[in-house]
Structures are given as structure tokens and as C-alpha cells.
Design a protein around this motif. Structure first.
Motif, PDB file in Angstrom:
ATOM      1  N   THR A  99      37.125  59.027  14.861  1.00  0.00           N
ATOM      2  CA  THR A  99      38.334  58.208  14.887  1.00  0.00           C
ATOM      3  C   THR A  99      38.583  57.905  16.358  1.00  0.00           C
ATOM      4  N   ALA A 100      39.227  56.784  16.628  1.00  0.00           N
ATOM      5  CA  ALA A 100      39.486  56.380  18.013  1.00  0.00           C
ATOM      6  C   ALA A 100      40.988  56.269  18.243  1.00  0.00           C
ATOM      7  N   ASP A 101      41.400  56.613  19.452  1.00  0.00           N
ATOM      8  CA  ASP A 101      42.802  56.521  19.863  1.00  0.00           C
ATOM      9  C   ASP A 101      42.895  55.712  21.143  1.00  0.00           C
ATOM     10  N   MET A 102      43.821  54.761  21.193  1.00  0.00           N
ATOM     11  CA  MET A 102      44.094  54.052  22.440  1.00  0.00           C
ATOM     12  C   MET A 102      44.987  54.942  23.300  1.00  0.00           C
ATOM     13  N   LEU A 103      44.631  55.087  24.566  1.00  0.00           N
ATOM     14  CA  LEU A 103      45.429  55.882  25.496  1.00  0.00           C
ATOM     15  C   LEU A 103      46.242  55.007  26.440  1.00  0.00           C
ATOM     16  N   GLU A 104      45.711  53.826  26.741  1.00  0.00           N
ATOM     17  CA  GLU A 104      46.361  52.964  27.734  1.00  0.00           C
ATOM     18  C   GLU A 104      45.943  51.516  27.510  1.00  0.00           C
ATOM     19  N   LEU A 105      46.865  50.605  27.747  1.00  0.00           N
ATOM     20  CA  LEU A 105      46.605  49.167  27.746  1.00  0.00           C
ATOM     21  C   LEU A 105      47.267  48.632  28.995  1.00  0.00           C
ATOM     22  N   SER A 106      46.506  47.957  29.858  1.00  0.00           N
ATOM     23  CA  SER A 106      47.082  47.568  31.147  1.00  0.00           C
ATOM     24  C   SER A 106      46.296  46.432  31.782  1.00  0.00           C
ATOM     25  N   ALA A 107      46.775  46.029  32.960  1.00  0.00           N
ATOM     26  CA  ALA A 107      46.042  45.063  33.774  1.00  0.00           C
ATOM     27  C   ALA A 107      44.768  45.736  34.281  1.00  0.00           C
ATOM     28  N   CYS A 108      43.740  44.955  34.519  1.00  0.00           N
ATOM     29  CA  CYS A 108      42.493  45.509  35.037  1.00  0.00           C
ATOM     30  C   CYS A 108      42.704  46.039  36.449  1.00  0.00           C
ATOM     31  N   ASP A 109      42.006  47.107  36.747  1.00  0.00           N
ATOM     32  CA  ASP A 109      42.159  47.756  38.053  1.00  0.00           C
ATOM     33  C   ASP A 109      41.056  47.362  39.034  1.00  0.00           C
ATOM     34  N   GLY A 137      33.788  60.716  23.290  1.00  0.00           N
ATOM     35  CA  GLY A 137      34.138  60.746  24.698  1.00  0.00           C
ATOM     36  C   GLY A 137      35.280  59.802  25.031  1.00  0.00           C
ATOM     37  N   LYS A 138      35.488  59.637  26.319  1.00  0.00           N
ATOM     38  CA  LYS A 138      36.567  58.790  26.841  1.00  0.00           C
ATOM     39  C   LYS A 138      35.940  57.525  27.424  1.00  0.00           C
ATOM     40  N   TYR A 139      36.546  56.373  27.090  1.00  0.00           N
ATOM     41  CA  TYR A 139      35.983  55.081  27.480  1.00  0.00           C
ATOM     42  C   TYR A 139      37.040  54.207  28.148  1.00  0.00           C
ATOM     43  N   LYS A 140      36.570  53.394  29.097  1.00  0.00           N
ATOM     44  CA  LYS A 140      37.403  52.362  29.719  1.00  0.00           C
ATOM     45  C   LYS A 140      36.744  51.028  29.421  1.00  0.00           C
ATOM     46  N   LEU A 141      37.514  50.096  28.836  1.00  0.00           N
ATOM     47  CA  LEU A 141      36.965  48.793  28.457  1.00  0.00           C
ATOM     48  C   LEU A 141      37.674  47.686  29.218  1.00  0.00           C
ATOM     49  N   TYR A 142      36.889  46.774  29.761  1.00  0.00           N
ATOM     50  CA  TYR A 142      37.411  45.577  30.408  1.00  0.00           C
ATOM     51  C   TYR A 142      37.039  44.387  29.533  1.00  0.00           C
ATOM     52  N   LEU A 143      38.026  43.605  29.124  1.00  0.00           N
ATOM     53  CA  LEU A 143      37.772  42.377  28.383  1.00  0.00           C
ATOM     54  C   LEU A 143      38.190  41.217  29.282  1.00  0.00           C
ATOM     55  N   LYS A 144      37.185  40.504  29.812  1.00  0.00           N
ATOM     56  CA  LYS A 144      37.443  39.424  30.764  1.00  0.00           C
ATOM     57  C   LYS A 144      37.237  38.075  30.093  1.00  0.00           C
ATOM     58  N   GLY A 145      38.148  37.142  30.380  1.00  0.00           N
ATOM     59  CA  GLY A 145      38.028  35.773  29.922  1.00  0.00           C
ATOM     60  C   GLY A 145      37.433  34.922  31.026  1.00  0.00           C
ATOM     61  N   MET A 150      42.570  45.627  30.345  1.00  0.00           N
ATOM     62  CA  MET A 150      41.850  46.890  30.322  1.00  0.00           C
ATOM     63  C   MET A 150      42.493  47.841  29.326  1.00  0.00           C
ATOM     64  N   THR A 151      41.666  48.591  28.644  1.00  0.00           N
ATOM     65  CA  THR A 151      42.173  49.645  27.780  1.00  0.00           C
ATOM     66  C   THR A 151      41.334  50.900  27.977  1.00  0.00           C
ATOM     67  N   ILE A 152      41.986  52.022  27.843  1.00  0.00           N
ATOM     68  CA  ILE A 152      41.300  53.310  27.876  1.00  0.00           C
ATOM     69  C   ILE A 152      41.510  53.938  26.506  1.00  0.00           C
ATOM     70  N   CYS A 153      40.432  54.451  25.938  1.00  0.00           N
ATOM     71  CA  CYS A 153      40.546  55.069  24.618  1.00  0.00           C
ATOM     72  C   CYS A 153      39.615  56.275  24.533  1.00  0.00           C
ATOM     73  N   THR A 154      39.841  57.076  23.508  1.00  0.00           N
ATOM     74  CA  THR A 154      38.955  58.202  23.244  1.00  0.00           C
ATOM     75  C   THR A 154      38.348  58.035  21.869  1.00  0.00           C
ATOM     76  N   VAL A 155      37.113  58.474  21.745  1.00  0.00           N
ATOM     77  CA  VAL A 155      36.429  58.522  20.458  1.00  0.00           C
ATOM     78  C   VAL A 155      36.293  60.004  20.130  1.00  0.00           C
ATOM     79  N   ASN A 156      36.944  60.409  19.035  1.00  0.00           N
ATOM     80  CA  ASN A 156      37.022  61.815  18.672  1.00  0.00           C
ATOM     81  C   ASN A 156      36.211  62.094  17.417  1.00  0.00           C
ATOM     82  N   GLU A 157      35.681  63.299  17.339  1.00  0.00           N
ATOM     83  CA  GLU A 157      34.919  63.703  16.162  1.00  0.00           C
ATOM     84  C   GLU A 157      35.835  63.756  14.946  1.00  0.00           C
ATOM     85  N   ALA A 158      35.334  63.247  13.823  1.00  0.00           N
ATOM     86  CA  ALA A 158      36.095  63.276  12.573  1.00  0.00           C
ATOM     87  C   ALA A 158      35.159  63.650  11.447  1.00  0.00           C
TER      88      ALA A 158
END
Length: 197
Positions: free
Chosen positions: A31-41, A158-166, A177-185
């Protein structure tokens, strides 16, 4: 005698470490959880202004994202391209590039290939259909948790940082940018014997 005792202790510790690490799963049902949604760093982007804060929701007592995104472009326009770059948090610390993908016709691509992300993030922000009119879109208590991607039964944990650029004419003009975790289920669906062969 002390040397033998020390050697025995090292052997026992080594065996315990091997037993413990043998049960660690690196990939599987999740299962995945979003930890943060923000401007790209990684810089500034002229086509987007992101003003999002994390707040604690009084009802659920969990952290959520609230704020606004202002767009100066139609990010779902057919002449717009998108670039997804995924970084993974390393076991010794620091982000390393894990995956990169570039695609055109973003509305159709996201809706057909990442329907869960489209429904749980883009629709909640207000990017429901094309065209996405330039303007300000408000976010209220957005923090998807416990979701799964429809086209991915297994993912590395694990923990992931994703950049979605237009990209407009090959130049990155928007980025979120979003940071999320992928957890064992626990895997509830099961894998049939026929699908293995």
C-alpha cells in the motif's frame, strides 16, 4: 578462554543477523501513502505557483495538505509533454534516481496508465478533464493513504520522491513534487499456478 568466548559471541551475532535479514522483503504486495505534496525543490518554474501547507486535520488527527496551485498553462493540452522522475531513498541515506519516463498527451496517458493517481490526486485538485484552464485550484485536506496502483500488483518497498514536470516546447515550465512511501501489505488476491507458468 576470552578469545573463544568472543569468537562464539561473534558467531552467534552473525547467525542471528543472517536469520533476521533472510525474512526482509524488498518487493511485493503493498500500500502507498503520500507524505508530502509541494513545489519542486530543484528550481523555479514560471508556469506554476504552489502554496501548499501541511496541517493536522482535527477530525482524523492526521497530517494533510491544504493550499492552492496556480497554473499559467493548460497542463493537459495535447502539445504539452510530461516528464516523471522518481528518486528512491537509499539504505545509507540520500536520494538516487530510480526511474524516468516522458510522455505526451498527458490527460489520456495519466488517466489510462495511472488511473488511481488520476482519481485520488488530480481529480481532488480540480484537474478533472481537459482542458485545464489556467487559474487557481484549491486543495483541502488532500493526503491519500493506503492506496494501490491499478496496473502494479507488486512494488519495491521504500520512500520515494517524484517530480512531475510539464514541458512546453521542450522546456520545463511546471513541476510538482510528492514524497510517498510504499509499505509492505498482505497479499490478499493470491497468485494462481497457471499465471506462474
Amino acid at each position: 578462554m576470552e578469545a573463544r568466548a568472543l569468537l562464539a559471541m561473534v558467531a552467534v551475532a552473525s547467525a542471528a543477523t543472517n536469520l533476521a535479514s533472510a525474512n526482509l522483503a524488498l518487493v511485493g504486495p503493498y500500500t502507498a501513502d503520500m507524505l508530502e505534496l509541494s513545489a519542486c525543490d530543484d528550481g523555479e518554474y514560471q508556469g506554476i505557483l504552489i502554496n501548499i501547507s501541511q496541517i493536522v486535520d482535527e477530525k482524523t488527527n492526521e497530517t494533510t495538505n491544504t493550499g492552492a496551485i496556480t497554473l499559467h498553462y493548460d497542463i493537459f493540452a495535447d502539445d504539452f509533454e510530461m516528464e516523471l522522475t522518481v528518486y528512491k531513498w537509499g539504505s545509507t541515506g540520500g536520494w538516487y534516481k530510480d526511474y524516468s519516463l516522458q510522455f505526451d498527451k498527458p490527460f489520456e496517458y495519466l488517466k489510462s496508465n495511472f488511473p488511481t493517481v488520476f482519481e485520488t490526486v488530480f481529480v481532488d485538485i480540480g484537474f478533472k478533464e481537459k482542458p485545464v484552464s489556467p487559474g487557481t485550484y484549491y486543495i483541502d485536506r488532500l493526503m491519500p493513504r493506503g492506496f494501490r496502483l491499478k496496473r502494479f500488483d507488486l512494488l519495491p518497498y521504500g520512500k520515494y520522491k517524484l517530480y512531475l514536470k510539464g514541458l512546453k516546447d521542450g522546456k520545463a515550465v511546471t513541476c510538482i513534487m510528492t514524497i510517498c512511501t510504499v509499505n509492505e501489505a498482505e497479499y490478499t488476491k493470491g497468485v494462481g499456478l497457471k499465471s506462474l507458468f
